[in-house]
Write an enzyme that holds these catalytic residues in place. Structure first.
Site, PDB file in Angstrom:
ATOM      1  N   GLU A   1       0.825  -1.215   0.000  1.00  0.00           N
ATOM      2  CA  GLU A   1       0.000   0.000   0.000  1.00  0.00           C
ATOM      3  C   GLU A   1       0.858   1.265   0.000  1.00  0.00           C
ATOM      4  O   GLU A   1       0.626   2.185   0.779  1.00  0.00           O
ATOM      5  CB  GLU A   1      -0.951  -0.008   1.205  1.00  0.00           C
ATOM      6  CG  GLU A   1      -1.902  -1.183   1.183  1.00  0.00           C
ATOM      7  CD  GLU A   1      -2.979  -1.120   2.258  1.00  0.00           C
ATOM      8  OE1 GLU A   1      -2.715  -0.602   3.356  1.00  0.00           O
ATOM      9  OE2 GLU A   1      -4.099  -1.592   1.979  1.00  0.00           O
TER      10      GLU A   1
ATOM     11  N   ASP B   1      -8.406  -8.779   3.850  1.00  0.00           N
ATOM     12  CA  ASP B   1      -8.205  -7.692   4.811  1.00  0.00           C
ATOM     13  C   ASP B   1      -9.271  -7.641   5.896  1.00  0.00           C
ATOM     14  O   ASP B   1     -10.123  -6.766   5.865  1.00  0.00           O
ATOM     15  CB  ASP B   1      -8.179  -6.353   4.057  1.00  0.00           C
ATOM     16  CG  ASP B   1      -7.659  -5.222   4.937  1.00  0.00           C
ATOM     17  OD1 ASP B   1      -7.055  -5.528   5.969  1.00  0.00           O
ATOM     18  OD2 ASP B   1      -7.863  -4.054   4.587  1.00  0.00           O
TER      19      ASP B   1
ATOM     20  N   GLU C   1     -12.764  -2.119  11.830  1.00  0.00           N
ATOM     21  CA  GLU C   1     -12.794  -1.384  10.562  1.00  0.00           C
ATOM     22  C   GLU C   1     -13.937  -1.847   9.660  1.00  0.00           C
ATOM     23  O   GLU C   1     -14.589  -1.024   9.028  1.00  0.00           O
ATOM     24  CB  GLU C   1     -11.437  -1.595   9.865  1.00  0.00           C
ATOM     25  CG  GLU C   1     -11.347  -0.955   8.496  1.00  0.00           C
ATOM     26  CD  GLU C   1      -9.966  -1.150   7.854  1.00  0.00           C
ATOM     27  OE1 GLU C   1      -9.071  -1.730   8.492  1.00  0.00           O
ATOM     28  OE2 GLU C   1      -9.798  -0.702   6.703  1.00  0.00           O
TER      29      GLU C   1
HETATM   30  O1  GCW Z   1      -6.908  -2.910   6.781  1.00  0.00           O
HETATM   31  C1  GCW Z   1      -6.173  -2.124   5.908  1.00  0.00           C
HETATM   32  C2  GCW Z   1      -6.502  -0.747   6.352  1.00  0.00           C
HETATM   33  C3  GCW Z   1      -5.327   0.189   6.353  1.00  0.00           C
HETATM   34  C4  GCW Z   1      -4.162  -0.522   7.033  1.00  0.00           C
HETATM   35  C5  GCW Z   1      -3.791  -1.736   6.213  1.00  0.00           C
HETATM   36  C6  GCW Z   1      -2.677  -2.545   6.844  1.00  0.00           C
HETATM   37  C7  GCW Z   1      -2.460   0.347   8.488  1.00  0.00           C
HETATM   38  O2  GCW Z   1      -7.550  -0.251   5.570  1.00  0.00           O
HETATM   39  O3  GCW Z   1      -5.730   1.328   7.060  1.00  0.00           O
HETATM   40  O4  GCW Z   1      -3.052   0.322   7.212  1.00  0.00           O
HETATM   41  O5  GCW Z   1      -4.885  -2.583   6.102  1.00  0.00           O
HETATM   42  O6  GCW Z   1      -2.992  -3.504   7.532  1.00  0.00           O
HETATM   43  O7  GCW Z   1      -1.513  -2.230   6.661  1.00  0.00           O
END
Ligand code: GCW
Length: 707
Positions: free
Chosen positions: A297, A371, A399
């Site tokens: 990311e 995720d 989240e």
């Molecule tokens: O879950 C996703 C989130 C990001 C997060 C990323 C990760 C810290 O949307 O906010 O960043 O994963 O786990 O690195």
């Protein structure tokens, strides 16, 4: 309140029940329990007055005074009914062996010493005694018998950590409980009382480490001034048996000291990290180590220099090795230029590196391959890297599960993943056995939970979110515990042991995560949340730059059907699992129905086990999820006589929000999928309240937790 015999739920509270005390409330017990507690704690005998033992004895005194109204004295001699804390060093002829308890485990036994009946808490270390103390207090609080105790408990997983996604400016990425509890600005001089309370809460559930800063790290946290701040926190946490760790940014040597590169094989880069590690250990002698998000990311990493994750991890590992530090290297990677199924990319990157990591590196793997969705199949890396220690990463902060207000107890989610069978070495090769090291004989073992903690008075954004923090800690200590038994003890401690309250509360908790799956992502759907903030539904989103950022990528709904084909005819993500698992997943008929659309693209007329068509079944799941929330509202309303006014009102209001939002999820999802499937709703299912455009027009630019 001392000395009253009112039932605890009816007793007036000395202070507002704002949730600050978590599960460590020690409210006045009813008469029989209060008497039992007094009789089993007539005095406390402890082997010394070191900082950890002082925490243990003060906790006992505070708790016993709260529950029974009498404060036991610290005593040097045994008396009938004493609570005795002892190590083999303090008491050579202990009537119980501490072999096998390690440095954190403990034994609790009702026994006779010098002709007196006492309760002995024995351990090899003061931290072990503190752990035993919390176990005894758990029994006392939850109304369990304190007679004839014979308990032995030691954690199988070494690193039991919280990961804070806390930023240096006080915001928390994916945090829904207010600002960060780390007051970086006023540290190290001002160490507010909340830090010790934080450590106490964590110690009470066996958590032994904390990563202070966001994995999306700033280089600044490695400057001298921020190291001093981290050291101040480490000083507070140390007596609780909790170590401090830091997330690091890969390009820190360039950003902080102007190095030309961050290539892990460059000797200057390695020297920089070694010097940095030395500097940290000078300030924090028991510093735990580094956590790294690299090449994920947009974060920089070793792949930017054509090196592997192992090259990067090993270079950092060498820097902390002389200090017994470790590196936790995250496997949460998916590349912006990789067209392959996102669910496959971590495995593709990491599997070939098995056996290439230094012995103080542990690879941190999210529970599922995408995720932290309401439901994900277990990550295919578990069981696939026998030569590499793997640690679990769960997300405690919600989240994707209703953020702060939805009551969605995560115990069942954690349990489901831990119990999943990888078949890596035949039947019974559970994810638990992978991460506790027993499957492949690894000594370095770990589990991490992304914290749900913030400055809110109740720490976690709601009373019921506290249960997720609690459950994470308890399962990290002992993966064989059940989500159900953990919910029970949490409810007993958090509210009261009255079964009239506990049974309905546990019942509503236990089904609550499945309800969220039903109203958000039933039958194996995933990642249909709205963009960025992930608050609420956005299954229609299809205009983002990268395909895998769009919900339509995940559900692939069209006029004919829905779901992501991950079998051989599709992305073949199924092939990343061990053959017995892959075989089951290869066919829709043998795939667990709750993971169906994760692995298969199926026609709307596909028949579910219920006899419903896939379309009708989908709608029925949405309806069922909403109905569950209605039922929770009814249950909660009936519990009014048993709960204090503050916590009753908050939960009641949050359930109202949850009901409104569950309905929104249902209606918006149906409005969208119906626009694609063009099918009528099954009999008895109401049409969405609005048309699709209405849902699409909803925007939430200020939703919390999103940087
Ligand atoms: O879950 C996703 C989130 C990001 C997060 C990323 C990760 C810290 O949307 O906010 O960043 O994963 O786990 O690195």
């Amino acid at each position: 309140m001392a000395g009253t015999s009112l039932s605890p739920v009816m007793a007036p509270t000395a202070q507002a029940e704002d949730g600050y005390d978590l599960w460590l409330r020690y409210a006045q017990a009813d008469a029989p329990r209060s008497a039992a507690i007094s009789a089993h704690a007539t005095a406390i005998v402890a082997p010394g007055t070191g900082p950890t033992l002082t925490i243990a004895t003060q906790e006992l005194q505070r708790a016993i005074a709260g529950m029974s109204g009498t404060t036991p004295a610290l005593s040097a001699t045994f008396q009938q009914g004493a609570l005795l804390l002892a190590t083999p060093a303090s008491t050579p002829a202990l009537p119980v062996t501490t072999d096998g308890l390690g440095s954190e485990g403990y034994a609790i036994r009702s026994t006779m010493i010098d002709g007196k009946a006492v309760t002995l808490i024995a351990a090899n270390s003061d931290v072990g005694l503190l752990q035993g103390t919390y176990n005894w207090l758990r029994l006392a609080q939850s109304g369990e018998s304190l007679d004839n105790l014979d308990i032995r408990s030691a954690p199988k997983i070494g690193l039991r950590l919280l990961n804070h996604w806390d930023n240096l400016n006080g915001t928390v990425e994916r945090g829904y409980a207010g600002q960060s509890i780390w007051d970086w600005w006023r540290l190290p001089d001002w160490k507010g009382p909340r830090y010790a309370d934080y450590a106490r809460a964590n110690a009470s559930i066996g958590i032994n480490g904390t990563v202070l800063n966001n994995v999306n790290a700033k280089a600044d946290s490695l400057t001298a001034s921020y190291i001093a701040k981290a050291a101040a926190l480490a000083d507070v946490f140390r007596p609780y048996g909790i170590k401090v760790y830091l997330s690091v940014k890969w390009t820190a040597p360039m950003e902080l000291d102007g190095l030309k590169t961050a290539d892990p094989l460059d000797p200057q880069v390695a020297a920089w990290w070694k010097a940095k590690a030395d500097e940290i250990y000078k300030a924090i002698p028991d510093f735990g180590g580094f956590l790294v998000k690299a090449n994920s990311e947009g974060q920089p990493g070793p792949q930017d220099y054509n090196r592997t994750h192992a090259d990067g991890a090993n270079m950092l590992a060498a820097a902390v090795k002389p200090h017994n530090g470790i590196v936790m290297w995250r496997a949460f990677v998916y590349a912006h230029d990789n067209p392959d199924d996102r669910a496959k990319q971590a495995y593709t990157d990491f599997k070939p590196l098995d056996g290439k990591f230094a012995d103080n590196v542990i690879v941190q793997v999210k529970n599922g391959a995408i995720d932290f969705q309401p439901r994900e199949p277990f990550h295919p890396l578990f069981g696939a890297m026998p030569k590499t220690p793997l640690m679990m990463e769960f997300q405690i902060t919600k989240e994707y599960l209703g953020q702060s207000t939805h009551l969605t107890y995560l115990g069942p989610l954690f349990e489901e993943t831990l119990d999943a069978d990888t078949y890596a070495r035949g039947k019974g090769s559970t994810v638990s056995k992978v991460i506790d090291g027993s499957l492949e004989g690894h000594k370095l073992t770990g589990i991490a939970g992304v914290a749900n903690i913030g400055m809110d008075r109740d720490w976690s954004g709601s009373i019921f979110n506290q249960a997720d923090w609690y459950a994470f800690g308890r399962l990290a200590w002992d993966t064989s515990l059940s989500a159900d038994s953990i919910a029970k003890e949490w409810a007993e401690m958090t509210f009261s042991p009255d079964p009239k309250l506990v049974q309905p509360v546990v019942k509503m908790m236990m089904g609550s995560r499945e309800a969220a799956v039903d109203y958000m992502t039933p039958l194996g759907l995933a990642h249909v949340m709205d963009t960025g903030h992930h608050y609420g539904p956005g299954p229609w989103v299809s205009d983002l730059a990268r395909p895998e950022w769009n919900p339509v990528y995940y559900h692939k709904a069209d006029a004919n059907g829905i779901g992501f084909d991950r079998t051989k005819s599709g992305s073949d993500a199924v092939g990343q699992y061990a053959p017995p698992v892959a075989k089951l997943l290869a066919s829709a008929k043998t795939t667990p129905e709750n993971e169906l659309l994760w692995f298969h693209h199926l026609p709307w007329d596909y028949r579910l086990k219920s006899g419903d068509t896939l379309w009708d079944g989908l709608i029925h799941h949405y309806d069922g999820g909403v109905r569950y929330v209605t039922d929770m509202q009814t249950t909660w309303a009936s519990l009014k006589p048993y709960v204090d006014a503050e916590r009753f009102a908050e939960t009641e209001a949050f359930l109202t929000i949850q009901h409104r939002e569950a309905l929104w999820w249902r209606d918006a999802s149906i409005a969208y999928f119906q626009s694609v499937s063009k099918r009528p709703l099954p009999a008895g299912s109401a049409a969405p309240a609005h048309d699709l455009d209405w849902y699409k027009a909803l925007k939430f630019p200020y939703a919390p937790g999103h940087n």
